[in-house]
Every structure is written in C-alpha cells, then in structure tokens.
Design a protein around this motif. Structure first.
Motif, PDB file in Angstrom:
ATOM      1  N   UNK A   1       0.849  -1.337   0.030  1.00  0.00           N
ATOM      2  CA  UNK A   1       0.055  -0.146   0.091  1.00  0.00           C
ATOM      3  C   UNK A   1       0.966   1.392  -0.073  1.00  0.00           C
ATOM      4  N   UNK A   2       0.632   2.127  -1.046  1.00  0.00           N
ATOM      5  CA  UNK A   2       1.585   3.258  -1.138  1.00  0.00           C
ATOM      6  C   UNK A   2       0.436   4.480  -1.088  1.00  0.00           C
ATOM      7  N   UNK A   3       1.186   5.416  -0.426  1.00  0.00           N
ATOM      8  CA  UNK A   3       0.642   6.760  -0.173  1.00  0.00           C
ATOM      9  C   UNK A   3       1.513   7.915  -0.485  1.00  0.00           C
ATOM     10  N   UNK A   4       1.234   8.947  -1.164  1.00  0.00           N
ATOM     11  CA  UNK A   4       1.933  10.223  -1.421  1.00  0.00           C
ATOM     12  C   UNK A   4       1.204  11.232  -1.247  1.00  0.00           C
ATOM     13  N   UNK A   5       1.658  12.323  -0.675  1.00  0.00           N
ATOM     14  CA  UNK A   5       0.842  13.483  -0.357  1.00  0.00           C
ATOM     15  C   UNK A   5       1.728  14.616  -0.579  1.00  0.00           C
ATOM     16  N   UNK A   6       1.326  15.521  -1.551  1.00  0.00           N
ATOM     17  CA  UNK A   6       2.458  16.626  -1.841  1.00  0.00           C
ATOM     18  C   UNK A   6       1.916  17.883  -2.266  1.00  0.00           C
ATOM     19  N   UNK A   7       2.873  19.109  -2.186  1.00  0.00           N
ATOM     20  CA  UNK A   7       2.350  20.458  -2.785  1.00  0.00           C
ATOM     21  C   UNK A   7       3.359  20.941  -3.775  1.00  0.00           C
TER      22      UNK A   7
ATOM     23  N   UNK B   1       9.218  24.279  -6.944  1.00  0.00           N
ATOM     24  CA  UNK B   1       9.496  23.626  -5.575  1.00  0.00           C
ATOM     25  C   UNK B   1       8.438  22.841  -5.127  1.00  0.00           C
ATOM     26  N   UNK B   2       8.820  21.507  -4.710  1.00  0.00           N
ATOM     27  CA  UNK B   2       7.613  20.638  -4.075  1.00  0.00           C
ATOM     28  C   UNK B   2       8.359  19.922  -2.911  1.00  0.00           C
ATOM     29  N   UNK B   3       7.174  19.656  -2.108  1.00  0.00           N
ATOM     30  CA  UNK B   3       7.414  18.425  -0.968  1.00  0.00           C
ATOM     31  C   UNK B   3       6.701  17.497  -1.019  1.00  0.00           C
ATOM     32  N   UNK B   4       6.767  16.221  -0.986  1.00  0.00           N
ATOM     33  CA  UNK B   4       5.824  15.087  -1.088  1.00  0.00           C
ATOM     34  C   UNK B   4       6.247  14.321   0.140  1.00  0.00           C
ATOM     35  N   UNK B   5       5.182  13.774   0.881  1.00  0.00           N
ATOM     36  CA  UNK B   5       5.386  12.840   1.772  1.00  0.00           C
ATOM     37  C   UNK B   5       5.016  11.506   1.201  1.00  0.00           C
ATOM     38  N   UNK B   6       5.741  10.582   1.481  1.00  0.00           N
ATOM     39  CA  UNK B   6       5.282   9.031   1.038  1.00  0.00           C
ATOM     40  C   UNK B   6       5.323   8.085   2.305  1.00  0.00           C
ATOM     41  N   UNK B   7       4.501   7.154   2.108  1.00  0.00           N
ATOM     42  CA  UNK B   7       4.508   5.854   3.075  1.00  0.00           C
ATOM     43  C   UNK B   7       4.154   4.664   2.416  1.00  0.00           C
ATOM     44  N   UNK B   8       4.983   3.756   2.495  1.00  0.00           N
ATOM     45  CA  UNK B   8       4.681   2.210   1.888  1.00  0.00           C
ATOM     46  C   UNK B   8       4.732   1.239   3.003  1.00  0.00           C
ATOM     47  N   UNK B   9       3.843   0.514   2.759  1.00  0.00           N
ATOM     48  CA  UNK B   9       3.651  -0.677   3.714  1.00  0.00           C
ATOM     49  C   UNK B   9       3.411  -1.788   2.730  1.00  0.00           C
TER      50      UNK B   9
ATOM     51  N   UNK C   1       6.948 -16.139   2.569  1.00  0.00           N
ATOM     52  CA  UNK C   1       6.096 -14.896   2.222  1.00  0.00           C
ATOM     53  C   UNK C   1       5.926 -14.223   3.762  1.00  0.00           C
ATOM     54  N   UNK C   2       6.620 -14.139   4.661  1.00  0.00           N
ATOM     55  CA  UNK C   2       6.246 -13.704   6.109  1.00  0.00           C
ATOM     56  C   UNK C   2       6.533 -12.353   6.467  1.00  0.00           C
ATOM     57  N   UNK C   3       7.704 -11.655   5.701  1.00  0.00           N
ATOM     58  CA  UNK C   3       8.299 -10.501   6.003  1.00  0.00           C
ATOM     59  C   UNK C   3       7.227  -9.493   5.665  1.00  0.00           C
ATOM     60  N   UNK C   4       7.496  -7.948   6.464  1.00  0.00           N
ATOM     61  CA  UNK C   4       6.936  -7.117   6.028  1.00  0.00           C
ATOM     62  C   UNK C   4       7.749  -5.721   6.062  1.00  0.00           C
ATOM     63  N   UNK C   5       7.636  -4.490   5.373  1.00  0.00           N
ATOM     64  CA  UNK C   5       8.449  -3.503   5.364  1.00  0.00           C
ATOM     65  C   UNK C   5       7.568  -2.230   5.614  1.00  0.00           C
ATOM     66  N   UNK C   6       7.768  -1.239   6.216  1.00  0.00           N
ATOM     67  CA  UNK C   6       7.291  -0.139   6.400  1.00  0.00           C
ATOM     68  C   UNK C   6       8.138   0.914   6.458  1.00  0.00           C
ATOM     69  N   UNK C   7       7.867   1.838   5.396  1.00  0.00           N
ATOM     70  CA  UNK C   7       8.965   2.877   5.232  1.00  0.00           C
ATOM     71  C   UNK C   7       7.984   4.052   5.104  1.00  0.00           C
ATOM     72  N   UNK C   8       8.645   5.218   5.247  1.00  0.00           N
ATOM     73  CA  UNK C   8       8.130   6.491   5.174  1.00  0.00           C
ATOM     74  C   UNK C   8       9.048   7.742   5.026  1.00  0.00           C
ATOM     75  N   UNK C   9       8.930   8.849   4.784  1.00  0.00           N
ATOM     76  CA  UNK C   9       9.655   9.910   4.500  1.00  0.00           C
ATOM     77  C   UNK C   9       9.289  11.125   3.576  1.00  0.00           C
ATOM     78  N   UNK C  10      10.338  11.770   3.209  1.00  0.00           N
ATOM     79  CA  UNK C  10       9.810  13.142   2.351  1.00  0.00           C
ATOM     80  C   UNK C  10      10.815  13.177   1.223  1.00  0.00           C
TER      81      UNK C  10
END
Length: 996
Positions: free
Chosen positions: A742-748, A761-769, A812-821
C-alpha cells in the motif's frame, strides 16, 4: 544508556544545508521542475502551441494532463553534465535511489552471479521492487532475480530518464512497488552525433575509455526513419589490495574496522566493541598453529617457525579450543599485532568492465498519424573481480609427521606428546588469487505500431508491440581451490623416500602434495590439481516475451472538461534455465565430463569448490493482464482552480500464484493561488515472486569466519563457540505468493509563479507498507535464532567442519514499512549585469523510518532508517549549481548524506556505556560505539562549444578526495559500504562530443 535510533542526524543535516546556498534551496525543494521537464518545446516551436504530454506512471495521453504521482526527470543536459561512461551512475545519484547495484557493489562475492550488474533500487526496497523500462516497455532480465542490467541498454540516444517515486503497478504491472525508472529514447533523431571520453582516478587506476556514435536519416519523403547507434566502454576497474591492510594504489583508509564480540550479554557492559586493526587469530598469511600446546607457532614465507604476535598483548591458552587470553574468543579476534594475514581489503573496489552495444530502430509512417516500427538491440557486458586474496582456511588438522614440517616443530610435537595440531592459513602461497568473470550477452527485438484514429466521435491514440528478449550469462571462476583436493594435498607423507599425498585414493587419482608451512609456491602439477583450469562455471539463459496493446482517448465531455480514458492488455512469459558444473552442482543434475572428470575424492553431491558452487535449475511462468485508467476533471474555473481525479485498476493472473488486483486513486488540484498545486495518490501495488525465488536450485555462498554464538544453547552435537567457514544454501519456493504493498503520497508544488519566474519547488510525503514480503533469513540469523531457543531453526544447519552448512528458503512472511519526504527545487534565472544563464537545482530524500519485520515468531522488527552501513541514510541530498552561455558551461555539484549508525535489516544496535547496558539480544545487541559520519562529495565540470558541432568537456568527481568511513562487520571483510560511500577517490574525466 542511549538507544541508537534516538538521534537521526537532524541537526547535522541542518548544518550541512546551511553551509552552501545550493543546499539551502533544498529546504524548500520541489518536483515541479520534473513536471516541466517532461515536455520541453521543440527548438524553434511556438511555446503557445499545446502539445501532448506522455507521463511515465500513467497510461493517459492527453493535452494538459498532470499525473498525481511525483516524477523526477533527468534530461539530456543533466546526463551529459554527469560525464559518466555509464548513465546508470548518473541516475543513481538521485537521492530517492537507494541500494542500487553496480560495478562497485558485490565485488566481494564469488557465488552471487550479480557482479557488475547495474540495477536500480528506489526507496531502499531493493532492485527486485523497482521496475525499469525502455520507452515504456519491459526489458528481458539479465539475472534470475528478474532485474535488467542498465549496462546493456543503448545509451547515446536516451533523451531523458523519468523516475516515478511511487507505486505504479496499476499502470505497469508487477515490480513497481518502489517506483519506475523509464528510459526515453529519441525516436526521430536525424543527423550524426558521437562522444569519446577517458578517465582515471587520482591514484592512477580505473582507466576508462568510452566511444559512442549514433546516426539517423529519413528516406522516402521522410516517411522512413532509420537510426543506428553503437557504443564501446572499457573500465579497467580498481584492483584488489593485498594481505594485511594494504589497500590498492596509495589509498590509506582501510583499517580492518570490526565489531568484536565479547560473547557476554548480561553483565551491564556492551556485547560488541568497535575496534580498528582487528586481527583474526585463527590463521596468518603463511600459516599458524591455532590450538593445542604449540598454539602461536607461525611460519614466515621461507617456512621458518616464529612466535606469532597476538594483538592487545594476547597470550595463547594452548587449549584445544584455541582461545587467546586478552582477545575475543567469540569470532576469534585480537586488536593490533601482526595483521599481515588479514584478507578483507583483498577485494576489488570496482569490477573491471567492458561494455559493447549496437542498436537500431526503423520506423515507417503509414500516414501522417500512424507508424509501424521495429527495434533491435544486441549488447554484451564482460566484467571481472577479485573477491578476496588467497583462500583463508581454518581448522585444518595437520599431522606432526608431515615431511614438510620443520624439524623444530616436529621435535616440539614429540616434547608435548601430540601427533596432530590445528592449523590455519591465508594461503598466500597461491601465486594467483581467485577471480570471477561474468559475461552477459543480450538480444532484444521489438515490433510495434502507434498512432491515432477516430472512433465513437472522438480521437483515440494507440500503441501495440511485441518484444522478445534473450539474455545469456556465463560465469567462470578462475584460480580457486577445489576443497577436497586441497585437503588431500596438504596431508603429505613419505612413501619410499618420496613426499606424496597421504590418502592412497587421492594419490591414485592424481593428488600432488603441497607445502602449506610457509610461502613456497606449489608446483605446476600441484596447482593444476588443487586449482584446476576448469573452475566453477554457470550458464544461464533468461527469456522474455511480451505482447501489449493500449488505447487512450477522451470519449466523454464532463462538466469540467474532457474525461480521459486509457485501457489495455498485456501478456508476458518469463522463463529461465541454469546449468552448473559437476563439481559444484553435483552429478545428479550435472554428470561428469572430460573437463570435469570423475574423482572419488570429491563429493558426488557437489559443493566441492572453496566458493562458487553453482547449481542447476529451471522455471517459467506466464501472466495475463488488463487495465483501465480514467482521468476526470472535477473543477475548472478561475475561482476554484483546476482539479482532476485519476483512477486506475488492473487485473493480473499469474500461472504460478493466481489472480491479484491492483489499483490507484489520485487527485491533483491546481489551486487559484498562483503556481500552487496540491496532489495526493494512493495505490495497491504488487510484486510477483521472480523465477529465482520460485524455482532456484540452491544458491551457495561461502561465509568465512562465521561466528558461532557463545551466549546461547547449542543443539546436540553442535559447537558452543568459535568461528569457521560455512556454506550458506538458499533454495527457491514454488508456493510463494505475490507481495502486496500500500503506497500513499501527498505533496504540494509551487511551479513558476509570476512573482518569481523560473522557480519551482515541491515537498512530497510518502508511506509504503509491504506485506507478505518475500525474503530468506541469513545464515547468521538462523543459527542465532536456534541458539536463542527457537528450535524450529535448529534442523537447518550443521556447524561441524569440514562440511559446515546452513540451509535457508524463501518465504512470504516479512513486512516492510517505510516513510519519509522527497524535496526538490530548481531556479533558473539571469542577472542583468552578468551574461549567461544560471540554474540552481536541489533534490533531497528523507527516510523517516524503514521498519523490517521478518515475520518469524520471536523475531523483533528493526528500523534501519539512518543506518549508513546499509542504503537508507536519514537524509540524502543532490545539489547542482550551473552557469552557461552559448559556448561555455560550468557547474558545481554536491552529493551529501547525513551521519548515521551501524546495523542491518535484522539488527539495531543499542549504544551504551559499561555498567549501564541492558541485556543484549540478537535483534538489539549492545555496542560501545555506534556512529558513521556522513559524507559530502563535491564534483565540478565544464564544457566549451567550438561552434562547429564540437564540444570539449571535463569533470572531476570527488574533488576533495573524501575517503570512505569504515563500515565494520562482525567478521572479516572489506569493512566499507560502496552503496553510499565513494571507495575510488578523486576521478578525472575529459572528452569530446560532436553533433550535426
């Protein structure tokens, strides 16, 4: 006590940004430059003419469309300014690309098969989770992991590279979890252009030569377009260092930085200690008696015994376990002393590489709106590297009656009442070191059509193509020990006054004895026996077939504008087979041949080589896909601005794992505020298991100086402490399912406002699960889990020499959660009193978290954001300042990343002081020092146009010659991280370009 993850380099980031005006612009960064760069007007065109926008990350082809997914763009000027023989190197400098492979990574490996493989990794999620395209089309993999080799791409005709920093599976299918890298070529090039370049490091190595030429011409009243290009790139590589701490050239940064293990977890002091000049005390350059009454007796090059100098005042215990008081038994390290036998820096810092590429495209206009075309690409990449010097071997049991043994040592055996002793050596007596030689040859052809037609009262665009690609990889390993023969050859005895091999079976099958007490070169016959001419070999073939058709139009007029629709389908087949040599693979799948004759000394099941035990395997799968994408204008007025809703969905059916669905929903809003755009997108993305994960026979890796936990409970029959060489075998799993993310990106975005023209100029926040992640545990993790009481892992290994091994399987057991800008900014401007044009551009990526959970009961999730021993520093920045006029261009570039710490995806060290440490655990071990300084690299370049199509250019990379920061390991190794740090030093490039 301080948790290692409590500081993330934030203050150091601010200090570094404020140090230069270029970095200061990154504080307000933006990707608007990228959006603008996607559709540059043609030379001499009227800027007021509305042109069609083709956006990577979306299938919509429509005027005025802006994708909600952030896209970073490198244009021709950016790629030329980088002045690299392989544009892969230029692209990987983007901060969002983290953990990519290349010519400087993987050089320490013999068995991986990925040496010299150039593949992208976005977000630190790995190369297997980044989709790389050529003109929007998939490329046949260059490895069984499913990743392509960018070195095999035609590069001179590339006019831009789009990097989509978000999930794009709904648009392009599997693998686009981290994002997409799309190479866009110039399909209408007319004329001739050429490029020649040479380069060398400040140390006089890694000489490079590059020659490229491309030509294009139109025929038949400009209806027939023919393009051809050819490239040759030769990179000498950086040779390996020697034994001890002798780095190649005059480099002096190598210090054998190591995390030595005290083996005590609960006494209030750190379990691990950061130490430089670590000494592995179980072997030396020319041999060491490592246990028993004669422990500490070493041999010089002439075979003379002497008392070995242990570091830290260490005193050999003379016990059977080989302990040394004053040193660290768990792992077998002292600090200081005689370091001449260390092997870590004996790794190539960059692989030698030769790249050849031929490409052609022929297009024919059926009419003004429709074209049919065909492309063909033939490419070959040859590389070589040295993984380590000698072949360090420990735990040999040697006889006191060995006729090569000096008389004084024979007498000492008798005086101490022993007939055998334990022995270790770096095997510096071998005249040639191990070298690995992968060769990848690729053929890829495409036939297709694109254009437009009218139907249902509207205009439709279409593109359809079929591609077939084949990649053949041959890996040869030279001058490597055939372990059972080596073990037979070192056991010498006297028969009828002649020194022969002690084993009569080995003797009858050609065994020739060698003297390992010292540095005497073995005879040619002995070398031919222990390091045969025909070494480890792997032959693999990957094949890919793709058929795709896509339509895009604007069939409906909505209340705020035309509603755009894209639909399409794709069929794809992937297959591979791989063959190993009989000695590595075993006789069941690889019968003996004249080149690899039967030998009763060898294990018929395989795994006979010191490293490079390649295995045979085969597999295939097919996939059917269909998708639809809609872009719906929601608002279009001066008062409210312009807003669009973008939605996509894809149905995918795999022959191996069934049906999965992916989708994307995004919104863009060009607000009434001048130049301000808001965007958001969320998506469900997938990565299907690749052929290697599904079907691979064991991938065998040799792990020297493997540490046996001394603070756990060993299973019955397994050792309780020490270190040894083990074989790690990773096997495929045909029951794997696709990973789901699941991928979410929000930016201006602020783009070219009237009050500051040229500024973006832009700033984007991302979150991947990511859930259901496909991974396998490393050998050390499996053993640690078992010794910690997780008994389900105890059946996967045997740590008793000489055939110690650890088996692992993907799951198939691992999970990764990452987020940032992501932050990007650019400003183009002119000064009235200064001729020419100025451009300042900055890009930055922040990794706020990168949490990996192995999914194993008892295992702990680990946050590896900010671990500079890996690929995900807290902050990574690229800044460029350039000035140019019609002839001269000058630029300065800074590459920077923040301070960090040690660790891994399963290990998060806790820094603490003696007397204040918590109990050390396998996932969160305690340590006395945990800091890795970040780095700033400054590059300068200039070019001059002579006015007749000729341009002279030059560049200096790493101008200040910044050395890498040590990246310590818990065993012997290179102790540097090429994924982040520059290991080569200052580099000079100069070249000529010509075009007309």
């Amino acid at each position: 006590m301080s948790a290692v993850g409590s500081t993330r380099g934030g203050s150091s980031f601010l200090r570094a940004l404020l140090a230069t005006s270029a970095f200061a612009t990154v504080l307000v960064g933006g990707a608007a430059h990228a959006q603008a760069a996607q559709t540059p007007p043609a030379a001499g065109s009227d800027d007021s003419v509305v042109t069609e926008i083709v956006v990577t990350g979306s299938r919509i082809r429509s005027t005025g469309f802006t994708a909600p997914t952030p896209t970073q763009v490198l244009g021709t000027a950016d790629l030329e300014r980088a002045a690299q023989p392989n544009i892969f190197t230029a692209i990987t400098q983007l901060p969002s690309l983290q953990g990519s492979s290349g010519a400087t990574t993987g050089t320490f490996s013999t068995s991986s098969g990925q040496q010299g493989l150039s593949s992208f990794s976005l977000r630190g999620l790995g190369t297997i989770r980044t989709l790389t395209l050529l003109d929007g089309q998939r490329v046949v993999p260059a490895n069984v992991t499913g990743v392509p080799d960018i070195s095999l791409f035609p590069q001179l005709l590339v006019e831009r590279v789009d990097v989509v920093t978000g999930g794009a599976s709904a648009s392009y299918g599997s693998d686009a979890v981290g994002g997409v890298v799309n190479f866009i070529t110039n399909k209408k090039f007319v004329g001739l252009k050429a490029n020649v370049m040479t380069g060398v490091t400040t140390y006089g190595d890694n000489h490079q030569w590059l020659a490229q030429v491309a030509a294009g011409k139109n025929f038949m009243d400009d209806r027939l377009h023919v393009q051809v290009s050819g490239e040759y790139d030769w990179e000498e590589g950086v040779p390996a260092g020697g034994f001890g701490e002798d780095a190649p050239g005059s480099r002096d940064w190598y210090t054998t930085a190591t995390l030595v293990n005290r083996g005590i977890t609960n006494d209030g002091s750190p379990q691990y200690l950061y130490r430089e000049h670590a000494q592995a005390y179980q072997y030396t350059k020319y041999g060491l008696i490592s246990a028993g009454p004669l422990q500490g007796t070493a041999f010089d090059a002439a075979g003379n015994p002497f008392q070995f100098q242990y570091g830290g005042g260490g005193v050999p215990s003379k016990a059977a376990n080989g302990a040394v008081s004053g040193c660290y038994t768990n792992g077998g390290f002292c600090v200081g002393g005689d370091l001449s036998g260390n092997v870590g820096v004996g790794t190539s810092l960059q692989s030698r590489l030769k790249r050849m590429n031929a490409y052609t495209r022929v297009g024919f206009d059926l009419d003004a709106n429709n074209e049919i075309y065909a492309t063909f690409n033939a490419a070959r990449v040859e590389s070589s590297n040295q993984p380590n010097p000698g072949a360090a071997t420990t735990g040999l049991t040697m006889s006191c009656s060995n006729p090569y043994l000096p008389a004084s040592v024979v007498a000492a055996c008798a005086a101490n009442g022993i007939t055998t002793f334990t022995f270790g050596t770096s095997n510096a007596l071998l005249p040639r070191n191990i070298s690995v030689h992968p060769t990848r040859t690729q053929y890829r052809g495409v036939i297709g059509a694109d254009g437009k037609f009218n139907a249902l009262g509207t205009e439709w665009r279409y593109d359809a193509y079929y591609t077939h690609g084949e990649n053949t990889t041959n890996i040869h390993v030279r001058d490597i020990l055939l372990t059972p023969r080596y073990r037979a050859a070192v056991q010498a005895t006297l028969v009828n006054g002649q020194i022969v091999c002690a084993d009569p079976i080995a003797r009858a099958n050609g065994c020739v004895p060698i003297n390992i007490f010292g540095g005497q070169r073995p005879s040619d016959a002995a070398l031919a026996y222990i390091t045969p001419k025909n070494g480890p070999y792997q032959h693999s073939v990957q094949k890919q077939d793709v058929a795709s058709i896509n339509f895009s139009g604007e069939p409906i007029n909505g209340w705020a504008g035309p509603i755009s629709l894209a639909v399409g389908g794709e069929w794809r087949k992937e297959q591979y087979h791989v063959k190993g040599d009989p000695y590595g693979d075993g006789n069941t799948d690889s019968p003996n041949t004249a080149d690899y004759p039967a030998d009763p000394v060898l294990n018929a099941a395989g795994a006979n080589w010191f490293a490079g035990n390649y295995h045979s395997g085969a597999g295939k799968y097919s996939v059917k896909e269909a998708y639809a994408e809609v872009n719906m204008p929601l608002v279009n007025s001066d008062a409210a601005g312009k807003a669009n809703l973008n939605m996509a969905g894809r149905w995918t059916d795999y022959s191996t794992s069934g049906t999965v669905y992916t989708w994307k929903v995004g919104v863009t809003w060009d607000t009434p505020v001048d130049g301000v755009r808001l965007r958001a997108v969320t998506s469900r993305d997938v990565r299907a298991p690749n052929l290697s994960e599904l079907f691979a026979a064991p991938v065998t890796t040799t792990l020297p100086n493997f540490t046996i936990p001394s603070n756990g409970k060993p299973p019955a029959g397994q050792p309780s402490s020490g270190s040894l060489t083990v074989l790690q075998n990773v096997v495929g799993n045909p029951d794997l399912k696709p990973e789901i993310a699941k991928n979410v990106t929000i930016g201006a975005v602020l783009s070219n406002p009237q009050w500051l023209p040229g500024f973006s100029v832009s700033v984007d926040w991302y979150n991947i699960v990511l859930n259901g992640g496909i991974s396998s545990l490393g050998a050390q993790q499996i053993v640690n889990f078992c010794y910690a009481g997780l008994t389900q892992f105890c059946g996967a290994f045997n740590l008793n020499p000489p055939s110690a091994f650890v088996n692992s399987q993907t799951f198939n057991l691992a999970s990764i959660k990452t987020s940032g800008f992501d932050i990007e900014s650019s400003y183009r401007f002119e000064l009235p009193s200064v001729p020419g044009r100025f451009t300042v551009r900055g890009l930055a990526t922040n990794v706020h978290k990168f949490v990996t959970n192995p999914g194993i009961p008892g295992a702990v999730a680990v946050d590896s954001a900010g671990q500079n021993s890996g690929a995900t520093p807290d902050w990574k920045v690229l800044a460029v300042q350039s000035w140019e006029n019609d002839r001269l261009a000058i630029s300065v570039q800074e590459r920077w990343f923040s301070d960090g710490r040690f660790g891994g995806t399963t290990t998060e060290y806790v820094e603490c002081k003696p007397g204040a440490c918590p109990v050390s655990t396998g996932s969160r071990p305690t340590i006395d020092y945990n800091h890795m300084s970040g780095a700033t690299y400054v590059d300068v370049s200039a070019s001059y146009k002579f006015g007749n199509g000729l341009q002279l250019y030059g560049k200096v990379d790493n101008l200040l010659n910044r050395d890498p920061t040590p990246s310590p390991q818990t065993n012997t190794g290179l102790d540097a991280n090429p994924a982040l740090y520059d290991l080569l030093g200052r580099f000079y490039h100069v070249g000529l370009r010509y075009s007309f």
